[in-house]
Scaffold this motif. Structure first.
Motif, PDB file in Angstrom:
ATOM      1  N   SER A   1      -6.880   6.008  -5.145  1.00 37.47           N
ATOM      2  CA  SER A   1      -5.962   7.068  -4.750  1.00 37.47           C
ATOM      3  C   SER A   1      -6.726   8.355  -4.510  1.00 37.47           C
ATOM      4  O   SER A   1      -7.534   8.783  -5.329  1.00 37.47           O
TER       5      SER A   1
ATOM      6  N   SER B   1      -5.749  11.324  -4.684  1.00 39.30           N
ATOM      7  CA  SER B   1      -5.420  12.460  -5.549  1.00 39.30           C
ATOM      8  C   SER B   1      -5.970  12.322  -6.961  1.00 39.30           C
ATOM      9  O   SER B   1      -5.920  13.264  -7.741  1.00 39.30           O
TER      10      SER B   1
ATOM     11  N   TYR C   1       1.652   4.044  -3.099  1.00 38.11           N
ATOM     12  CA  TYR C   1       1.374   5.468  -2.936  1.00 38.11           C
ATOM     13  C   TYR C   1       2.580   6.328  -3.309  1.00 38.11           C
ATOM     14  O   TYR C   1       2.472   7.277  -4.078  1.00 38.11           O
TER      15      TYR C   1
ATOM     16  N   LYS D   1       3.712  10.990 -10.699  1.00 35.26           N
ATOM     17  CA  LYS D   1       2.991  12.226 -11.004  1.00 35.26           C
ATOM     18  C   LYS D   1       3.921  13.433 -11.024  1.00 35.26           C
ATOM     19  O   LYS D   1       3.720  14.378 -11.771  1.00 35.26           O
TER      20      LYS D   1
ATOM     21  N   GLU E   1       3.429   6.171  -7.039  1.00 35.03           N
ATOM     22  CA  GLU E   1       2.481   6.963  -7.815  1.00 35.03           C
ATOM     23  C   GLU E   1       2.751   8.462  -7.651  1.00 35.03           C
ATOM     24  O   GLU E   1       2.685   9.235  -8.613  1.00 35.03           O
TER      25      GLU E   1
ATOM     26  N   ASP F   1      -3.703  12.961   2.946  1.00 35.56           N
ATOM     27  CA  ASP F   1      -2.655  12.329   2.148  1.00 35.56           C
ATOM     28  C   ASP F   1      -3.201  11.039   1.523  1.00 35.56           C
ATOM     29  O   ASP F   1      -4.235  11.066   0.883  1.00 35.56           O
ATOM     30  N   PHE F   2      -2.526   9.933   1.641  1.00 39.06           N
ATOM     31  CA  PHE F   2      -2.984   8.720   0.959  1.00 39.06           C
ATOM     32  C   PHE F   2      -4.027   7.963   1.759  1.00 39.06           C
ATOM     33  O   PHE F   2      -4.570   6.971   1.291  1.00 39.06           O
ATOM     34  N   ASN F   3      -4.280   8.413   2.972  1.00 40.16           N
ATOM     35  CA  ASN F   3      -5.386   7.874   3.735  1.00 40.16           C
ATOM     36  C   ASN F   3      -6.353   9.011   3.989  1.00 40.16           C
ATOM     37  O   ASN F   3      -6.052  10.155   3.693  1.00 40.16           O
TER      38      ASN F   3
ATOM     39  N   LYS G   1       0.826  -1.206   0.000  1.00 42.37           N
ATOM     40  CA  LYS G   1       0.000   0.000   0.000  1.00 42.37           C
ATOM     41  C   LYS G   1       0.866   1.264   0.000  1.00 42.37           C
ATOM     42  O   LYS G   1       0.631   2.186  -0.783  1.00 42.37           O
TER      43      LYS G   1
END
Lengths: 242, 242, 242, 242
Positions: C54, C56, B228, B235, B231, C30-32, B224
């Motif tokens: 995701s 974002s 993140y 980006k 990715e 953020d990612f959570n 996980k």
């Protein structure tokens, strides 16, 4: 006295423009500040960015030659910064110096405002003296011969000098070396500042510092660091149009 | 002794180049630092980025195989970093370790400069031991066998080690896991640093820490987190040309 | 029990995807983290981003409907986050709440790690209670009914709750209002944190706080703030492909 | 009374839009805040950005003329900000003032939250009084005549005023000068804040401050600084579509 420039010396224009742009990209220079280099074809000549041209878009044509002994720009055009005394007075006294950077880095200024001396806390500051760098105890512009002399005396044989509530002056055996010294001085200042926020930093000293200083720095270290920051500046677009 | 590489092992080049780029994008690595992985086809072989290639533009061809027992690069070409001892000495002693990251993250260094030990303050640091990570009490380069051994002994069975005024070494059950451990260690260090600026942080410990550690981390957590940051790096353009 | 969704409710997918992207762009997620909204066509239904997508690059199809009373996703597909209890337990107890944000903002976490309570220091935190927000005194994941209930009780009738060494939960009279509340809570936390670094902040209270609260906030304030952050996110490219 | 605008005064629209954009780019203004200028063709007229238009995309048509004595917008359209009293009350009392900026810079607010007074620590704050700027001791909106008068009295003959837990008001002999004053005030506040984090800053005073003030500032300094920040804003794309 007329100083005749060696045609090969025109390379200084491009090199100093590049050095200034790298300093701006590395966030150790803003809209003021200057980089100079001593001419290898004539030790009485230095090259320096002029007083007007924007530091972030500087090109070779914005760099001017200067007669150190005469204290005058060579040729006609835009003058050097009013603080050219910083450079001239050091070149007069220090034949080992071939590059100088003066700027106003944020963390060096913050340390100076509370009376903290820049001292090595990390390998990146390994070239700094264990007891800390000398300090020029005045925040005014160094735009007279008297101020320049006093500052050069404060620097003495050191490679870095804090200007209280003003900035720093660093020297090098080349322009590239002076730029690397300024970036490393500010990186060390940042780590010193961050450490001071949460405790009492353990400064590097004695045998430990000697070992660290011997493992980095010098000609090899300068090339490695310069290349890294030059590449970083290029990727950020900071060298476009150079 | 000649080590013959398994053809399938070439995948390590691309993976380590990707891992290094992710570390740079996540701001836990700069122009120095290295990521290594143990070869699953031969536990005596490790792969590591070479000493010269820029960390931000690394590609598979910049990753070199290394014979751990012999202490030598396999094949010809650019050498590994002078600090390859960090990796070799740990792989020798720790059969559970399959990935290692060494770098110089800013907040871990700041903590170490004032003698603060990295300890879990947040779920993101849940994999760290409650009593804090071990510390290697020297800032010099780990570029000899003796220094490598001393460092590996300081690490012991832990997954993260602070190098005083230098940086950190973290291990993982895979390359991905080691990268995730380094990013999480620095994220925890940042929160610890920020907390220390305004008070006395309550460190996670006991049952609370056990619960948190059991709810994150492991293989699932690694996938996980890695996904993140991969990715995020993509980006930002940090994986271009990989 | 089968819950039939009102066709008009599909608008929640796009709105929540937009809200999550705005939270990410404003650096409070953020990612959570998750944003939910109560369905105006059925108060027992909430919409929430799923556990995998995701944050974002979230789009409408990554938002799932959920039956609050039954504690189950409606329809098939990817599940909501394991911490859906945060949302369900609050919607059950608080008919006034129509939007909820849970995330892990940096400054709220730093304050919580040293036992500082989030209190209003600036007009941007004018909606916070003068005596400070309530605190849920545990850093573990809220992924069981028991933890969700305990957390909802800690929140009580407040609009913002600190989760110790974990993050925050904020509520709103709409999804937009909850997002504005989270961004303002973190902006106030940052100012509180910065003030604590150099002294003892004067917290807003009494008549002064009443005046400030009455001059901002509410429906008008929500629209103004939401529009600003939505526009800021759009300019930064954070809403591309929504 | 009908105020007839001098056709030449339309230049104020473009100038104020540019000034606001520069303030946003220099991070001394966010989604609130205003810049005004006194009309050189009629000292009873001021120009100010309207209350709705986004500060980061402001254009000349979003700037409105205002009758100072009458306390009313001239012509029809969107109203000025509710805090127009800040500007009107200062212009009434201070014939020397031709430009005003009000915004909420982060470091000035942080200082004000702990009772620290903005004082010169660096050449960039050389225009500030050695004993520190005056403070308006209230965080409420200045949206009534009574509040505006009280604030103008607190400012007195100074060029910069802190608004406790709210922001700052600065004046200038021109719009450009007021913008430069605001940017320099916040830059000084940042250095003061950073110094306070690690010690007790030495504030500039006496002869030293006089020398510094005399070497910077004024018309020449304003042009140099304005040009730098305008160019920086342009490079960042902040002036696009102006």
């Amino acid at each position: 006295m007329t100083t005749t420039l060696n045609p090969a010396s025109t390379r200084y224009g491009e090199l100093i423009a590049r050095a200034v742009r790298i300093c701006v990209a590395a966030q150790v220079m803003d809209f003021n500040g200057h980089v100079s280099g001593r001419d290898e074809n004539d030790p009485n000549v230095m090259w320096i960015n002029n007083r007007h041209a924007s530091r972030s878009t500087l090109t070779a044509k914005d760099v001017v030659p200067f007669d150190i002994a005469a204290g005058k720009r060579i040729g006609e055009g835009i003058e050097p910064p009013s603080e050219w005394y910083i450079h001239a007075e050091v070149y007069k006294r220090r034949p080992d110096v071939h590059g100088i950077v003066h700027s106003h880095p944020e963390f060096i200024r913050a340390l100076s405002a509370v009376g903290e001396i820049l001292r090595p806390v990390d390998a990146i500051g390994g070239y700094l003296p264990g007891e800390g760098v000398p300090v020029f105890d005045s925040p005014v512009l160094i735009n007279t011969a008297a101020r320049g002399e006093a500052m050069a005396k404060a620097l003495g044989v050191a490679e870095a000098l804090m200007l209280r509530q003003h900035g720093a002056v660093v020297t090098g055996f080349s322009i590239e070396n002076a730029v690397v010294h300024m970036i490393c001085a500010e990186a060390n200042a940042k780590m010193q500042y961050q450490s001071l926020q949460i405790g009492k930093p353990r400064y590097l000293h004695g045998e430990e510092l000697k070992t660290i200083a011997s493992e980095g720095g010098g000609k090899h270290g300068t090339t490695k660091y310069w290349t890294y920051w030059e590449e970083t500046a290029r990727k950020a677009g900071a060298l476009n149009g150079l």
